[in-house]
Design a protein around this motif. Sequence first.
Motif, short mmCIF file in Angstrom:
data_model
loop_
_atom_site.label_atom_id
_atom_site.label_comp_id
_atom_site.label_asym_id
_atom_site.label_seq_id
_atom_site.Cartn_x
_atom_site.Cartn_y
_atom_site.Cartn_z
N HIS A 79 0.83 -1.20 0.00
CA HIS A 79 0.00 0.00 0.00
C HIS A 79 0.87 1.26 0.00
O HIS A 79 0.60 2.22 -0.71
CB HIS A 79 -0.91 0.00 1.23
N ARG A 80 1.89 1.25 0.80
CA ARG A 80 2.77 2.41 0.90
C ARG A 80 3.43 2.71 -0.45
O ARG A 80 3.46 3.86 -0.90
CB ARG A 80 3.82 2.14 1.98
N GLU A 81 3.94 1.67 -1.11
CA GLU A 81 4.59 1.86 -2.41
C GLU A 81 3.59 2.37 -3.45
O GLU A 81 3.92 3.25 -4.26
CB GLU A 81 5.23 0.56 -2.87
N ALA A 82 2.38 1.81 -3.43
CA ALA A 82 1.38 2.22 -4.41
C ALA A 82 1.03 3.69 -4.25
O ALA A 82 0.92 4.43 -5.24
CB ALA A 82 0.13 1.36 -4.26
N PHE A 83 0.87 4.16 -3.03
CA PHE A 83 0.52 5.55 -2.82
C PHE A 83 1.67 6.49 -3.16
O PHE A 83 1.47 7.54 -3.78
CB PHE A 83 0.06 5.78 -1.39
#
Length: 336
Positions: A79-83
């Motif tokens: 999730h962190r990478e996607a955002f």
Amino acid sequence: MSKTDLLETPGVPSRAAAPSKDLMEPTGPGRVVRLHDGRRAWWRPEDASWGSSLAARALMNLGVGQADRVLVALEDELHREAFLSGIESIGAQAAPESAEMPEEWATVVVTEPFRALATYGVPRARVVLAHGPELGTAAYQWYRERLWHDTVVSELWLVPELPGPIAVPCARGQFHITEDGMSAVFSDDAPVTQVVVTRAGMAGFQTGRTLSRDWVAPVACDCGTPGPAFAVVVDRGAPLISGGRRLLRRDVIDVLFRVPGFSGFATVDLRYDRGRGRDLLEVRVGALPGWDARRLGEATEYALSLHFGIPVRAVGVEAAAGVGVSVEERRGVVST
């Protein structure tokens, strides 16, 4: 259940040394990723790119633009990478929590509800909260009272199996699953039901297996947005069943946040009292400064036992660190 939708057999502990046969089935470029709850999944490059697209679209729907500086404080690495990638793609500035930016830097914070309270009461910053069972009515009001009075709070729906958000609420506050090429159905017609999501070109998956399930409350929304809608996430994780009744984590959390003097920290374990031959909830709750911890424990016992109808043993503690509520199945450990 498809053999390729999750790469760990339900019921097999994640610590098992031998890899699942399913791990050998994906072909072509990609990587095995470990979800934050310990399970494994297979992601192709196009899946990770899709997650970034989901994040960018969700933030733009919430009004985030090129002038914003977005701090991303999410536990899940995918999730962190996607955002972070999605924020860059819309021309805004992004920083992970580890960058330790000055408090006044961020104009938008993307984080989980409990983490928002513990760390990110940033003046003049909008807060985007990952939606889950921790956002009960009482808990949400508790958050709003402790954030800056003019803070704009938005929500989106994240699940461990996908690297990006699946849905943001419409103008009427209902979550619609409408991403191109993706469909969703509710598993039954009950007021509380699991939602099953599929995407064209990908194996079907459910929003969780064994350790991480999202159960939602379906609604009929006439706002004009296509796709099935739900109002809230009521549970996430292995079902807690006692006396033939399901204990929903959202209800547990909501009851706790209604108890005067509750600090926002608690551990709730469903245990088995062998001596009395019955289930019980064993609770540890944090008291706000100035509140009597013993009386908080008594009030918590009363509130939870009244709502769920099973015995409760609660202990109040002073100066509890952090904010967060865990609700776990612990009947494998005998309580005496």
